[in-house]
Design an enzyme around this catalytic site. Structure first.
Site, PDB file in Angstrom:
ATOM      1  N   THR A   1     -11.317 -10.976  21.069  1.00  0.00           N
ATOM      2  CA  THR A   1     -10.562  -9.742  20.818  1.00  0.00           C
ATOM      3  C   THR A   1     -10.047  -9.103  22.112  1.00  0.00           C
ATOM      4  O   THR A   1     -10.756  -9.069  23.115  1.00  0.00           O
ATOM      5  CB  THR A   1     -11.483  -8.730  20.103  1.00  0.00           C
ATOM      6  OG1 THR A   1     -11.993  -9.340  18.929  1.00  0.00           O
ATOM      7  CG2 THR A   1     -10.739  -7.454  19.740  1.00  0.00           C
TER       8      THR A   1
ATOM      9  N   GLU B   1     -16.165  -9.941  12.898  1.00  0.00           N
ATOM     10  CA  GLU B   1     -16.060 -11.243  12.216  1.00  0.00           C
ATOM     11  C   GLU B   1     -14.931 -11.199  11.181  1.00  0.00           C
ATOM     12  O   GLU B   1     -15.009 -11.812  10.127  1.00  0.00           O
ATOM     13  CB  GLU B   1     -17.384 -11.646  11.558  1.00  0.00           C
ATOM     14  CG  GLU B   1     -18.349 -12.359  12.490  1.00  0.00           C
ATOM     15  CD  GLU B   1     -17.872 -13.732  12.943  1.00  0.00           C
ATOM     16  OE1 GLU B   1     -17.000 -14.319  12.283  1.00  0.00           O
ATOM     17  OE2 GLU B   1     -18.356 -14.190  13.986  1.00  0.00           O
TER      18      GLU B   1
HETATM   19  C1  LIG Z   1     -19.439  -3.489  17.690  1.00  0.00           C
HETATM   20  C2  LIG Z   1     -18.356  -4.516  17.783  1.00  0.00           C
HETATM   21  C3  LIG Z   1     -18.670  -5.791  18.272  1.00  0.00           C
HETATM   22  C4  LIG Z   1     -17.677  -6.745  18.412  1.00  0.00           C
HETATM   23  N1  LIG Z   1     -17.974  -7.962  18.999  1.00  0.00           N
HETATM   24  C5  LIG Z   1     -16.972  -8.819  19.318  1.00  0.00           C
HETATM   25  C6  LIG Z   1     -17.235 -10.004  20.084  1.00  0.00           C
HETATM   26  O1  LIG Z   1     -18.375 -10.287  20.491  1.00  0.00           O
HETATM   27  N2  LIG Z   1     -16.191 -10.822  20.389  1.00  0.00           N
HETATM   28  C7  LIG Z   1     -14.916 -10.558  19.962  1.00  0.00           C
HETATM   29  O2  LIG Z   1     -14.017 -11.340  20.278  1.00  0.00           O
HETATM   30  N3  LIG Z   1     -14.639  -9.434  19.243  1.00  0.00           N
HETATM   31  C8  LIG Z   1     -15.617  -8.562  18.922  1.00  0.00           C
HETATM   32  N4  LIG Z   1     -15.345  -7.414  18.201  1.00  0.00           N
HETATM   33  C9  LIG Z   1     -13.965  -7.122  17.802  1.00  0.00           C
HETATM   34  C10 LIG Z   1     -13.738  -7.221  16.300  1.00  0.00           C
HETATM   35  O3  LIG Z   1     -13.752  -8.538  15.887  1.00  0.00           O
HETATM   36  C11 LIG Z   1     -12.408  -6.503  16.005  1.00  0.00           C
HETATM   37  O4  LIG Z   1     -12.638  -5.127  16.200  1.00  0.00           O
HETATM   38  C12 LIG Z   1     -11.902  -6.783  14.608  1.00  0.00           C
HETATM   39  O5  LIG Z   1     -11.454  -8.101  14.504  1.00  0.00           O
HETATM   40  C13 LIG Z   1     -10.773  -5.823  14.190  1.00  0.00           C
HETATM   41  O6  LIG Z   1      -9.777  -5.771  15.126  1.00  0.00           O
HETATM   42  P1  LIG Z   1      -9.215  -4.365  15.662  1.00  0.00           P
HETATM   43  O7  LIG Z   1     -10.391  -3.573  16.106  1.00  0.00           O
HETATM   44  O8  LIG Z   1      -8.175  -4.650  16.649  1.00  0.00           O
HETATM   45  O9  LIG Z   1      -8.625  -3.661  14.378  1.00  0.00           O
HETATM   46  P2  LIG Z   1      -7.106  -3.744  13.842  1.00  0.00           P
HETATM   47  O10 LIG Z   1      -6.722  -5.168  13.702  1.00  0.00           O
HETATM   48  O11 LIG Z   1      -6.238  -2.876  14.682  1.00  0.00           O
HETATM   49  O12 LIG Z   1      -7.276  -3.102  12.409  1.00  0.00           O
HETATM   50  C14 LIG Z   1      -7.243  -1.686  12.207  1.00  0.00           C
HETATM   51  C15 LIG Z   1      -6.946  -1.399  10.725  1.00  0.00           C
HETATM   52  O13 LIG Z   1      -5.686  -1.952  10.402  1.00  0.00           O
HETATM   53  C16 LIG Z   1      -5.770  -2.695   9.207  1.00  0.00           C
HETATM   54  N5  LIG Z   1      -4.859  -3.851   9.280  1.00  0.00           N
HETATM   55  C17 LIG Z   1      -4.673  -4.726  10.286  1.00  0.00           C
HETATM   56  N6  LIG Z   1      -3.779  -5.658   9.956  1.00  0.00           N
HETATM   57  C18 LIG Z   1      -3.380  -5.391   8.700  1.00  0.00           C
HETATM   58  C19 LIG Z   1      -2.475  -6.017   7.780  1.00  0.00           C
HETATM   59  N7  LIG Z   1      -1.817  -7.144   8.059  1.00  0.00           N
HETATM   60  N8  LIG Z   1      -2.328  -5.458   6.556  1.00  0.00           N
HETATM   61  C20 LIG Z   1      -3.015  -4.338   6.213  1.00  0.00           C
HETATM   62  N9  LIG Z   1      -3.874  -3.710   7.034  1.00  0.00           N
HETATM   63  C21 LIG Z   1      -4.068  -4.238   8.266  1.00  0.00           C
HETATM   64  C22 LIG Z   1      -7.221  -3.162   9.137  1.00  0.00           C
HETATM   65  O14 LIG Z   1      -7.605  -3.364   7.771  1.00  0.00           O
HETATM   66  C23 LIG Z   1      -7.962  -1.997   9.768  1.00  0.00           C
HETATM   67  O15 LIG Z   1      -8.277  -1.053   8.773  1.00  0.00           O
HETATM   68  C24 LIG Z   1     -16.351  -6.441  18.018  1.00  0.00           C
HETATM   69  C25 LIG Z   1     -16.051  -5.178  17.500  1.00  0.00           C
HETATM   70  C26 LIG Z   1     -17.027  -4.221  17.396  1.00  0.00           C
HETATM   71  C27 LIG Z   1     -16.641  -2.859  16.901  1.00  0.00           C
END
Ligand SMILES: Cc1cc2nc3c(=O)[nH]c(=O)nc-3n(C[C@H](O)[C@H](O)[C@H](O)COP(=O)(O)OP(=O)(O)OC[C@H]3O[C@@H](n4cnc5c(N)ncnc54)[C@H](O)[C@@H]3O)c2cc1C
Length: 667
Positions: free
Chosen positions: A147, A433
């Site tokens: 991410t 995930e």
């Molecule tokens: C505590 C924690 C630990 C983590 N650990 C890791 C790790 O070890 N390694 C790693 O690589 N990542 C890690 N992550 C990252 C995690 O996998 C991401 O936060 C997750 O994949 C969501 O991405 P984002 O935060 O960018 O949310 P976004 O993608 O910005 O999503 C935000 C909102 O937009 C909505 N949305 C997005 N796209 C669409 C669409 N096409 N249609 C409709 N709605 C949509 C989603 O449903 C969500 O409600 C971690 C995150 C947290 C909070």
């Protein structure tokens, strides 16, 4: 007033149920793995309430290295590297660890599931020989750095680059701007020495999509490697013991052989080769090999839900509020219909999801544990099922743990009663995930394309017109017990109103019909959109997105019910089978009740039958009330693991109060 609607007399669950037999059914094929955890994880591993973030991180880091080797978080690795080549055991180990401490489970999941799992799945022999033994032993701690601040769901659009230079035979790993910073990365802020870093591969001036490299981020003294900037993600809502951090790379030199090159190789002169020509398809194939992480997160959420339900049900069995004129003691919370309405349908859903998860674990064990090449259709099915069940289980956890918190009143809000940490620690399971909404789109996409090859990001489903043309009759992908389900559905006696709503075949056919009808409707709307908005493919899908997500939910409901039915069929103990059968009725009828607006709108239920279902749900609650304790005891969570003060104190308090009430002070 009588009604012509048939409401079957519920089959009886009056036979006493041996909890040990129920536990055996629930423990399933990896019962030994579960028992080793119950035996070995003593008080030392339990959460400490009220500690600071630093204390939690220190404790969890220490405990990670003290986890008894026989447990199995690293069981999926080949035996030559210290594993047991047992994929199922590693998923079950996550479930068990989740009932002890969720920070410890997540930290272990990052180390052996994400980091180690990526080295195993995406790397080749030289990476395995060089690192897997240390990874399995917990001596080389690492991160899974995918991410970025700018991209979490749409990871095909990562901005970090890794550019090959044939002169030095090294890659140049670079974070071009702030939004390309790796974010939220578990194990990064404190402990990780290496990271599997995902970036866009560039060689000979050409991009080849996202690949992964094994990159040292700290030296032996714990200092960042040259060119690597490490930050802390800061305070979080939960999972205090996990050190989530940020990583940036300033033209870091990465040797050529650190590319995890199972799916794409770069020769010394910079020539790129891959068995999969299409960049997008290759990337989704790579991600598909990491599906176990999703299965583990769903299972861990379910395990935490079981802990919360055990606490709430047991508290409701000793806690009394309000008296009735005809009784000398106040009423137990669990004797109130409203309380049963909260706890029992959630318990029934937890049981249903348990069987669906067990089926999924068996499939992931078979697919990933085999040396044979994986059939692509089966792999797609596995990914879709893992995505759907992860979403269903984590959402169910979030809702149910909150409900259990409320069911314990003010006591549920106190840290010493466990529920606040269960709530805070599982909250993010709906996001990491794979965000649940995005995962449901993946499920729907599989249904809409009939599992045809159609890879690509989910950003608005750019190739909407393609999908709309490809859509064909829904292929009813079934759970393991295809023949059984078909037999039950075809044996439904009579039609519609005549059939008892407790008829299993009727329930199955109702779930199936809802999914099919919703899918047909979505297909029709997509086709209409494709004919009128040809130049706006994004709009075609976006206008139908809510409908499409409902299709995915209905699909997950169906496969969950089918898995529950198959689980009951495989249960040999008649008393346990009878109890599970009633719990299954409650699950099926609660789902129908929850969607009764849809069933009424679509003429699938008459108002009288809809009302009859509500009445039957209430009578099922009454019938299952005496079995509530048995149902949570079947989860076999060791007493110490519940780590909950009210369970120790409330019964004593009530007894003392009863004794006092019998002997008033003025006597
Ligand atoms: C505590 C924690 C630990 C983590 N650990 C890791 C790790 O070890 N390694 C790693 O690589 N990542 C890690 N992550 C990252 C995690 O996998 C991401 O936060 C997750 O994949 C969501 O991405 P984002 O935060 O960018 O949310 P976004 O993608 O910005 O999503 C935000 C909102 O937009 C909505 N949305 C997005 N796209 C669409 C669409 N096409 N249609 C409709 N709605 C949509 C989603 O449903 C969500 O409600 C971690 C995150 C947290 C909070």
């Amino acid at each position: 007033m009588t009604t012509s609607v048939e409401v079957a007399v519920p089959r009886s669950v009056s036979d006493p149920v041996d909890v040990a037999h129920l536990r055996k059914v629930l423990d399933g094929p990896w019962a030994e793995v579960r028992d080793v955890h119950r035996d070995k994880l003593d008080d030392r591993f339990l959460p400490v309430y009220g500690e600071s973030g630093d204390q939690a991180r220190e404790r969890i880091s220490r405990l990670l290295t003290e986890l008894p080797v026989e447990l199995g978080m690293a069981a999926s690795f080949p035996t030559e590297y210290g594993g047991r080549a047992d994929v199922g055991a590693s998923v079950v180990a996550s479930e068990m660890l989740a009932q002890v401490d969720l920070s410890l489970m997540v930290k272990a999941g990052v180390q052996w599931g994400l980091f180690g799992g990526a080295v195993l799945a995406l790397g080749t022999r030289r990476h395995h020989d060089a690192h897997l033994r240390d990874i399995v032993a917990g001596e080389l701690l690492g991160c899974f750095a995918m991410t970025e601040t700018g991209h979490g769901s749409d990871v095909q659009q990562l901005r970090t680059t890794c550019t090959y230079d044939p002169e030095t035979q090294t890659f140049d790993l670079h974070t071009p701007h702030q939004a390309a910073r790796k974010d939220y990365i578990g194990n990064a802020a404190r402990d990780g020495r290496m990271a599997v870093v995902f970036a866009q591969l560039v060689t000979g001036g050409q991009r080849h999509g996202v690949h992964a490299w094994l990159v040292p981020i700290r030296d032996a003294d714990g200092n960042p490697m040259p060119g690597v900037t490490i930050g802390d993600a800061g305070p979080k809502a939960g999972l205090l013991g996990v050190d989530n951090g940020r990583l940036s790379f300033d033209h870091v030199r990465v040797p050529r052989d650190m590319l995890l090159d199972r799916y794409g190789q770069v020769a010394a002169d910079g020539t790129y080769a891959s068995p999969i020509a299409d960049d997008s398809r290759r990337f989704f194939t790579m991600l598909g090999t990491l599906v176990r992480g999703r299965v583990s997160v769903g299972g861990a959420a379910a395990a935490a839900t079981k802990s919360a339900l055990t606490i709430a049900v047991r508290y409701g069995d000793v806690r009394r509020q309000f008296g009735t004129p005809d009784a000398d003691r106040e009423v137990l919370l669990n004797d109130y219909l409203a309380h049963q309405r909260k706890l029992l349908p959630a318990l029934a859903t937890t049981y249903a999801l348990h069987f669906a998860q067990a089926e999924l674990v068996a499939v992931v064990h078979e697919v990933q544990g085999s040396d044979e090449p994986v059939d692509e259709h089966r792999q797609r099915e596995l990914e879709s099922r893992a995505a759907g069940l992860k979403a269903a289980q984590t959402w169910h956890a979030t809702r149910t743990i909150q409900m259990c918190r409320e069911a314990c009143g003010g006591a549920g809000y106190l840290a010493e009663n466990r529920l606040p940490s269960l709530k805070a620690d599982t909250d993010v399971f709906t996001t990491f995930e794979g965000d649940n909404t995005v995962l449901l789109q993946l499920v729907a996409k599989g249904l809409l394309t009939g599992y045809k090859d159609e890879f690509g990001s989910l950003d608005g489903w750019g190739r909407a017109s393609f999908v709309a043309e490809q859509v064909r009759e829904m292929v009813l992908e079934r759970t393991a017990a295809r023949a059984l389900i078909e037999r039950l559905v075809s044996a439904v006696p009579g039609r519609g109103e005549e059939v008892a709503v407790t008829d299993r075949g009727w329930q199955l056919s109702v779930f199936e019909d809802r999914e099919k009808h919703l899918l047909d409707g979505a297909v029709r709307r997509l086709r209409n959109g494709a004919s009128t908005k040809r130049d706006r493919p994004f709009d075609i899908f976006n206008d139908v997105q809510d409908h499409v997500l409902t299709v995915a939910s209905a699909h997950i409901d169906r496969v969950t019910l089918e898995a529950f039915v198959a689980g009951i069929e495989a249960t040999s103990d008649p008393a346990v089978a009878a109890l599970l059968s009633r719990v299954c009725d409650l699950y099926a009828l609660s789902v129908i009740e929850a969607h009764k607006g849809w069933f009424l709108e679509h003429g699938r239920l008459t108002p009288a039958r809809a009302k009859a279902i509500t009445a039957l749900v209430n009578s099922l609650l009454k019938e299952l009330r005496p079995q509530m304790r048995t149902l949570v005891d079947g989860f076999a969570i060791p007493e110490a693991w519940l780590h909950c003060a009210i369970l120790r104190e409330e019964a004593d308090r009530q007894e003392a109060m009863a004794a006092h009430d019998q002997f008033p002070t003025d006597r």
